[in-house]
Design a protein around this motif. Structure first.
Motif, PDB file in Angstrom:
ATOM      1  N   SER A  82       0.852  -1.192   0.000  1.00 23.23           N
ATOM      2  CA  SER A  82       0.000   0.000   0.000  1.00 23.23           C
ATOM      3  C   SER A  82       0.881   1.231   0.000  1.00 23.23           C
ATOM      4  O   SER A  82       1.908   1.284   0.678  1.00 23.23           O
ATOM      5  N   GLY A  83       0.466   2.211  -0.771  1.00 27.27           N
ATOM      6  CA  GLY A  83       1.242   3.449  -0.851  1.00 27.27           C
ATOM      7  C   GLY A  83       0.509   4.500  -1.653  1.00 27.27           C
ATOM      8  O   GLY A  83      -0.714   4.614  -1.532  1.00 27.27           O
ATOM      9  N   TYR A  84       1.283   5.216  -2.485  1.00 26.55           N
ATOM     10  CA  TYR A  84       0.710   6.381  -3.179  1.00 26.55           C
ATOM     11  C   TYR A  84       1.211   6.465  -4.611  1.00 26.55           C
ATOM     12  O   TYR A  84       2.309   6.003  -4.929  1.00 26.55           O
ATOM     13  N   ARG A  85       0.378   7.098  -5.454  1.00 24.34           N
ATOM     14  CA  ARG A  85       0.857   7.492  -6.775  1.00 24.34           C
ATOM     15  C   ARG A  85       0.975   9.016  -6.753  1.00 24.34           C
ATOM     16  O   ARG A  85       0.034   9.695  -6.320  1.00 24.34           O
ATOM     17  N   CYS A  86       2.119   9.515  -7.145  1.00 20.15           N
ATOM     18  CA  CYS A  86       2.282  10.980  -7.150  1.00 20.15           C
ATOM     19  C   CYS A  86       2.920  11.422  -8.458  1.00 20.15           C
ATOM     20  O   CYS A  86       3.237  10.597  -9.323  1.00 20.15           O
ATOM     21  N   THR A  96       6.282  12.226  -0.315  1.00 17.66           N
ATOM     22  CA  THR A  96       5.450  11.020  -0.411  1.00 17.66           C
ATOM     23  C   THR A  96       6.168   9.820   0.208  1.00 17.66           C
ATOM     24  O   THR A  96       5.547   8.982   0.868  1.00 17.66           O
ATOM     25  N   ALA A  97       7.487   9.753   0.012  1.00 16.45           N
ATOM     26  CA  ALA A  97       8.252   8.637   0.591  1.00 16.45           C
ATOM     27  C   ALA A  97       8.166   8.689   2.119  1.00 16.45           C
ATOM     28  O   ALA A  97       8.017   7.651   2.787  1.00 16.45           O
ATOM     29  N   VAL A  98       8.216   9.882   2.688  1.00 23.11           N
ATOM     30  CA  VAL A  98       8.115  10.027   4.152  1.00 23.11           C
ATOM     31  C   VAL A  98       6.729   9.537   4.600  1.00 23.11           C
ATOM     32  O   VAL A  98       6.597   8.770   5.561  1.00 23.11           O
ATOM     33  N   LYS A  99       5.719   9.977   3.865  1.00 20.76           N
ATOM     34  CA  LYS A  99       4.343   9.576   4.197  1.00 20.76           C
ATOM     35  C   LYS A  99       4.195   8.037   4.104  1.00 20.76           C
ATOM     36  O   LYS A  99       3.609   7.403   4.980  1.00 20.76           O
ATOM     37  N   ALA A 100       4.769   7.460   3.052  1.00 27.15           N
ATOM     38  CA  ALA A 100       4.651   6.001   2.847  1.00 27.15           C
ATOM     39  C   ALA A 100       5.317   5.242   3.988  1.00 27.15           C
ATOM     40  O   ALA A 100       4.802   4.233   4.466  1.00 27.15           O
ATOM     41  N   LEU A 101       6.464   5.745   4.444  1.00 32.90           N
ATOM     42  CA  LEU A 101       7.162   5.042   5.520  1.00 32.90           C
ATOM     43  C   LEU A 101       6.421   5.208   6.851  1.00 32.90           C
ATOM     44  O   LEU A 101       6.418   4.298   7.681  1.00 32.90           O
ATOM     45  N   HIS A 102       5.736   6.353   7.026  1.00 33.12           N
ATOM     46  CA  HIS A 102       4.910   6.548   8.228  1.00 33.12           C
ATOM     47  C   HIS A 102       3.773   5.529   8.292  1.00 33.12           C
ATOM     48  O   HIS A 102       3.270   5.209   9.368  1.00 33.12           O
ATOM     49  N   ASP A 103       3.359   5.024   7.135  1.00 33.61           N
ATOM     50  CA  ASP A 103       2.246   4.057   7.091  1.00 33.61           C
ATOM     51  C   ASP A 103       2.641   2.677   7.622  1.00 33.61           C
ATOM     52  O   ASP A 103       1.782   1.825   7.832  1.00 33.61           O
ATOM     53  N   VAL A 104       3.953   2.438   7.788  1.00 39.02           N
ATOM     54  CA  VAL A 104       4.377   1.111   8.265  1.00 39.02           C
ATOM     55  C   VAL A 104       4.273   1.088   9.785  1.00 39.02           C
ATOM     56  O   VAL A 104       4.801   1.972  10.467  1.00 39.02           O
ATOM     57  N   GLU A 105       3.554   0.069  10.302  1.00 39.26           N
ATOM     58  CA  GLU A 105       3.253   0.038  11.736  1.00 39.26           C
ATOM     59  C   GLU A 105       4.494  -0.014  12.623  1.00 39.26           C
ATOM     60  O   GLU A 105       4.658   0.792  13.515  1.00 39.26           O
ATOM     61  N   SER A 106       5.362  -0.985  12.397  1.00 41.28           N
ATOM     62  CA  SER A 106       6.550  -1.036  13.259  1.00 41.28           C
ATOM     63  C   SER A 106       7.726  -1.607  12.476  1.00 41.28           C
ATOM     64  O   SER A 106       7.578  -2.575  11.722  1.00 41.28           O
ATOM     65  N   PHE A 107       8.874  -0.962  12.625  1.00 45.75           N
ATOM     66  CA  PHE A 107      10.082  -1.415  11.933  1.00 45.75           C
ATOM     67  C   PHE A 107      11.294  -0.751  12.577  1.00 45.75           C
ATOM     68  O   PHE A 107      11.165   0.254  13.287  1.00 45.75           O
ATOM     69  N   GLU A 108      12.461  -1.333  12.364  1.00 50.32           N
ATOM     70  CA  GLU A 108      13.696  -0.759  12.887  1.00 50.32           C
ATOM     71  C   GLU A 108      14.634  -0.347  11.759  1.00 50.32           C
ATOM     72  O   GLU A 108      15.346   0.641  11.866  1.00 50.32           O
TER      73      GLU A 108
END
Ligand code: ATP
Ligand code: MG
Length: 405
Positions: A82-86, A96-108
């Protein structure tokens, strides 16, 4: 700024299928389209070896996750991102890349994987990796970049005049799109095994038609409701088209009265298989499916399976034949049918159950006893009294009249 939420559906196994590929893709697209009819989707399009779902502008993050979760359970889907088309504008792409990474629930850990299909965009993929990577490092200072096996990959793909950026990604159940393998008639008790068996065949592309034998009128109809509930669970994946309910309680009683007790179960099963085969012929289905597993109960010994097999000519698929119960239970839990199957219901098979069932039935003996009974007449009576429930199955086609003959 035109930023649109998208879900990208990946389907690698289909890629292996040479010239069938486009047929399989079309089937998967139409299955997904039908299954998502209630969601706010603008359009569905095949793009660069993936299926792209474009969400309506008002669709929320939660809706996008819900869509991804639903689609991940559809046969033929290997992965859903899931992500975006820009637009192809580097400043917009960074945000958009920042927004897409914010969508990931948990990661290191994370990395960026950029791809440029069109060289009319001036920045190449190496440079894109660096630019976007630098922005993400600034926006997520507590996270680390890891090139090998990161928790998350932020994909930046420049394709056909737009950029697709996505990071959130969940595994799909794989397999092949329902409708690419023909129809199968699945014998469904309300137990744990049969829904799993049905699901395994569905995942290989079969449209499933259920048949349930209930003990009515000798028992209550609880099992019929349970199998209907199971049908609704399977329906969400688009694989389950119909459920035929065959009340056979009176016939079981008659078989029990006339057959030697140890042979009752084998005879019930031959009776059930023959009815299921007739339904398969009506539907144009090319196989029967059962949840039998070798040695699990008396009716599932090699000798008894041989005797039941001999009652029909259609092939019987037994996808669980080599599975242990514990593995089947795990699969039923993952599928979401375990709770339903664990509820108590009088099964038609427990009706008139003998105390010492035969584990090595002999075909000639069983056939000789059956010859004394009006089996064909009984089978016809059951076929005349079948009840049918229907489910939403996008790739189901009613049999042609000529096939029914
Ligand atoms: P299940 O969990 O599927 O009930 P089981 O361990 O209870 O499996 P059996 O009752 O011997 O095993 O049934 C073996 C298979 O025969 C089932 O998986 C199913 O495919 C078919 N079958 C049994 N009973 C019925 C029924 N009442 N209606 C339709 N199919 C049945
Ligand atoms: Mg059972």
């Amino acid at each position: 700024m035109s930023l649109q939420r998208v879900c990208l559906v990946h389907y690698h196994e289909i890629g292996l299928k040479g010239h069938n590929r486009s047929q399989f893709e079309k089937r998967l697209v139409s299955n997904i389209k039908a299954l998502l009819h209630a969601y706010p989707l603008e359009k569905i399009k095949r793009i660069s070896g993936r299926i792209c779902l474009f969400l309506d502008p008002e669709a929320t993050y939660e809706t996008a996750c819900e869509i991804a979760d639903h689609i991940a359970g559809v046969p033929g889907v290997a992965r859903v991102s899931s992500g975006y088309r820009c637009e192809q504008d580097i400043e917009i792409m960074k945000d958009t890349a920042v927004k897409a990474l914010h969508d990931v629930e948990s990661f290191e850990t994370f990395k960026v994987a950029a791809r440029r299909n069109h060289t009319d965009f001036p920045i190449d993929s190496m440079e894109l990796n660096q630019i976007v990577g630098a922005v993400l490092c600034r926006s997520f200072p507590e996270k680390k970049v890891k090139m090998k096996n990161p928790d998350v990959t932020v994909h930046v793909e420049v394709i056909e005049g737009h950029t697709y950026i996505y990071a959130r990604s969940i595994a799909g159940i794989g397999g092949l799109p329902v409708g690419t393998a023909g129809k199968a008639v699945c014998l469904m008790s309300s137990g744990i095994d049969s829904p799993v068996a049905c699901w395994k065949i569905a995942r290989r592309g079969a449209v499933c038609i259920g048949v349930h034998f209930s003990g009515r009128p000798e028992t209550v109809d609880t099992s019929e409701y349970l199998v209907d509930d199971i049908g609704h669970v399977l329906e969400k994946t688009g694989c389950f088209a119909k459920l035929y309910i065959a009340p056979i309680g009176s016939y079981q009683r008659m078989i029990a009265e006339m057959a030697p007790p140890p042979l009752r179960i084998v005879m019930y099963r031959r009776f059930m298989y023959q009815i299921a085969e007739k339904i398969a012929l009506l539907e144009g289905a090319k196989a029967l499916v059962t949840g039998e597993s070798l040695g699990q109960v008396a009716s599932q010994t090699m000798d008894n399976l041989l005797v039941t097999n001999a009652s029909v000519s259609l092939p019987i698929y037994r996808p669980l034949i080599g599975s242990d119960k514990i593995d089947i239970i795990n699969e039923a839990q993952a599928l979401g049918t375990f709770e339903i199957s664990s509820q108590d219901a009088p099964d038609c098979c427990t009706l008139y159950m003998p105390r010492n069932p035969e584990t090595h039935a002999k075909l000639e003996r069983v056939e000789a006893i059956e010859a004394e009974l009006p089996f064909d007449e009984w089978i016809q009576e059951v076929l005349d009294s079948l009840e049918v429930r229907r489910y939403a199955c996008p790739s189901y086609r009613e049999p042609k009249q000529s096939e029914k003959a």
